[in-house]
Design a protein around this motif. Structure first.
Motif, PDB file in Angstrom:
ATOM      1  N   SER A  52      44.792  39.521  38.300  1.00  0.00           N
ATOM      2  CA  SER A  52      44.395  39.498  36.881  1.00  0.00           C
ATOM      3  C   SER A  52      43.203  40.415  36.647  1.00  0.00           C
ATOM      4  CB  SER A  52      44.017  38.068  36.472  1.00  0.00           C
ATOM      5  OG  SER A  52      45.089  37.183  36.653  1.00  0.00           O
ATOM      6  N   ASN A  53      43.100  40.927  35.418  1.00  0.00           N
ATOM      7  CA  ASN A  53      41.971  41.805  35.056  1.00  0.00           C
ATOM      8  C   ASN A  53      41.266  41.348  33.789  1.00  0.00           C
ATOM      9  OD1 ASN A  53      43.808  42.511  33.051  1.00  0.00           O
ATOM     10  ND2 ASN A  53      44.312  44.496  33.959  1.00  0.00           N
ATOM     11  N   ASP A  54      41.356  40.026  33.490  1.00  0.00           N
ATOM     12  CA  ASP A  54      40.761  39.482  32.265  1.00  0.00           C
ATOM     13  C   ASP A  54      39.587  38.557  32.551  1.00  0.00           C
ATOM     14  OD1 ASP A  54      42.141  37.403  33.432  1.00  0.00           O
ATOM     15  OD2 ASP A  54      42.890  36.574  31.543  1.00  0.00           O
ATOM     16  N   GLY A  55      39.004  38.673  33.734  1.00  0.00           N
ATOM     17  CA  GLY A  55      37.903  37.785  34.110  1.00  0.00           C
ATOM     18  C   GLY A  55      38.344  36.567  34.908  1.00  0.00           C
ATOM     19  N   THR A  56      39.646  36.460  35.151  1.00  0.00           N
ATOM     20  CA  THR A  56      40.156  35.323  35.921  1.00  0.00           C
ATOM     21  C   THR A  56      39.573  35.289  37.334  1.00  0.00           C
ATOM     22  OG1 THR A  56      42.232  35.160  34.686  1.00  0.00           O
ATOM     23  CG2 THR A  56      42.233  34.303  36.919  1.00  0.00           C
ATOM     24  N   LYS A  57      39.489  36.442  37.975  1.00  0.00           N
ATOM     25  CA  LYS A  57      38.973  36.501  39.345  1.00  0.00           C
ATOM     26  C   LYS A  57      37.554  35.967  39.414  1.00  0.00           C
ATOM     27  CE  LYS A  57      38.195  39.595  43.294  1.00  0.00           C
ATOM     28  NZ  LYS A  57      36.846  39.046  43.583  1.00  0.00           N
ATOM     29  N   GLU A  58      36.718  36.419  38.486  1.00  0.00           N
ATOM     30  CA  GLU A  58      35.313  35.991  38.490  1.00  0.00           C
ATOM     31  C   GLU A  58      35.202  34.492  38.210  1.00  0.00           C
ATOM     32  OE1 GLU A  58      35.673  40.234  38.065  1.00  0.00           O
ATOM     33  OE2 GLU A  58      36.572  38.603  36.899  1.00  0.00           O
ATOM     34  N   TYR A  59      36.037  34.001  37.283  1.00  0.00           N
ATOM     35  CA  TYR A  59      36.036  32.566  36.976  1.00  0.00           C
ATOM     36  C   TYR A  59      36.440  31.758  38.202  1.00  0.00           C
ATOM     37  CZ  TYR A  59      38.144  28.165  35.485  1.00  0.00           C
ATOM     38  OH  TYR A  59      38.501  26.843  35.397  1.00  0.00           O
TER      39      TYR A  59
END
Length: 304
Positions: free
Chosen positions: A43-50
Motif C-alpha cells: 500500500s502507498n496510502d500510509g497503511t505501512k506506517e500505520y
C-alpha cells in the motif's frame, strides 16, 4: 466453551481507514483473538506506517501487490505455521460484530458434540443497510434419506454450504496443513471460491447465521463486465473467467464447466448489445480469460 487459539488473517491494500475499523472490530471480540496477521499488499496510502506503529499484530509487508489471492496465500501460510488452532480469514473492509467469532466457536462446539468433522465455518455478511452480501452457496450434498442435508442444523442458525467468500471464514489449522494454501497465482476473484470448494469437497462446511459481519466494500454491486466502469478493474475480468473456469474444471463436473464456458460465449454477445462503451475491448477481455483457462493449472502449495 473450550478455549482454543484463533489467529485472524487480513489482507489489505490502500484502505487504511477501513482497515483500522476492521482491526478494531477484531480486537473487540468477546471471544478473544490470540494473534492477528496483516498482509500489506504494498500500500502507498500510509497503511505501512500505520501498521508499523502497532505492537499487537504481526505485519507481513509485500514488495508488490500480489492481489487478494497472493495476500491470503502468505497470510494463511504464516498463521498455519503459528501456534494457533484456527485461522479466521477476513477482508480489510469487514467489520465484525462483537459476537461474530464467539458464534463461530459456538457452532464449532455444537458440530464437534455431534462428531461432525467440519472444514470451514462462514459468517452472515451484510452491507451497512443490513442487506445480504457475499452469500455462500448452499450445499447440494444428499443425506441418507435421499433429501438434501443442508437444513439439519437450521434451528441453530447453521446451514451446510459448499462455497464462500473470504469476508469471514473460520478454518481449522489442521485442514490447511492437509489441503494446502489458497492459490496465489489467481491474483484476484475466485480464489476464495476455489479454496472453500476444495475444503467442502472433503469435509462438511457451514454458514453460521448468528455470526454477523458488515462488509463496507466501496463497490457493493455484484461483478459485471457489462456495467464495470473502473479502468483498473476491467482487465481483471479475464482473471475472473480464467479462475472460475479452473474452479469448475477442478472441483465441479464436465457439464458445469461446459455450461460456464457457453455462458461466457453468450456474454460476449450481450456485451456488444448492452455495454455503453469499449465494447470490443470488453469482448477481448472475455476471450482472453477463456483462452487463458485452457492452460491455467497452478500447483497447490502447503505450509512448512
Amino acid at each position: 466453551m473450550n478455549f482454543q487459539k484463533v489467529a485472524a488473517v487480513i489482507v489489505t491494500y490502500n484502505r487504511k481507514e477501513l482497515l483500522q475499523q476492521a482491526l478494531d472490530s477484531i480486537k473487540n471480540q468477546t471471544y478473544k483473538v490470540n494473534q492477528i496477521f496483516v498482509v500489506n499488499n504494498n500500500s502507498n496510502d500510509g497503511t505501512k506506517e500505520y501498521l508499523d506503529s502497532l505492537e499487537d499484530i504481526v505485519v507481513i509487508h509485500m514488495k508488490e501487490n500480489l492481489g487478494g489471492a497472493g495476500g491470503f496465500h502468505y497470510g494463511v501460510k504464516a498463521a498455519a505455521e503459528s501456534a494457533n488452532d484456527f485461522i479466521w480469514i477476513m477482508d480489510d473492509d469487514a467489520i465484525a460484530s462483537a459476537e461474530a467469532l464467539s458464534e463461530l466457536m459456538k457452532a464449532s462446539n455444537k458440530l464437534n458434540d455431534d462428531k461432525i468433522s467440519w472444514g470451514f465455518l462462514c459468517s452472515k455478511v451484510m452491507n451497512d443497510l443490513k442487506e445480504p452480501m457475499n452469500l455462500p452457496v448452499i450445499s447440494k450434498k444428499i443425506s441418507e434419506s435421499g433429501y438434501p442435508r443442508w437444513s439439519k442444523y437450521i434451528e441453530n442458525s447453521i446451514v451446510e454450504v459448499d462455497k464462500s467468500t473470504f469476508v469471514s471464514v473460520l478454518v481449522k489449522k489442521e485442514i490447511v496443513r492437509k489441503l494446502g494454501l489458497p492459490i496465489k497465482e489467481m491474483f484476484i476473484w475466485g480464489d476464495d471460491t476455489e479454496y472453500t470448494w476444495r475444503i467442502s469437497n472433503k469435509y462438511p462446511c457451514f454458514f453460521v447465521g448468528n455470526s454477523q459481519i458488515i462488509h463496507r466494500r466501496m463497490n457493493g454491486k455484484s461483478l459485471s463486465i457489462i456495467l464495470e466502469d473502473s479502468a483498473v478493474r476491467l482487465p481483471w475480468y479475464s482473471l475472473l473467467i480464467r479462475n472460475n473456469t479452473y474452479n469448475f474444471k477442478k472441483h465441479g463436473n464436465r457439464l458445469e464447466t461446459l455450461k460456464y464456458f457457453l455462458i461466457n460465449i453468450l456474454l460476449c454477445l450481450k456485451i456488444l448489445i448492452k455495454a455503453k462503451d469499449r465494447k470490443i475491448y470488453r469482448v477481448w477481455i472475455q476471450l482472453k480469460g477463456m483462452m487463458k483457462s485452457f492452460t491455467f493449472n497452478p500447483k497447490i502449495k502447503f505450509p512448512d
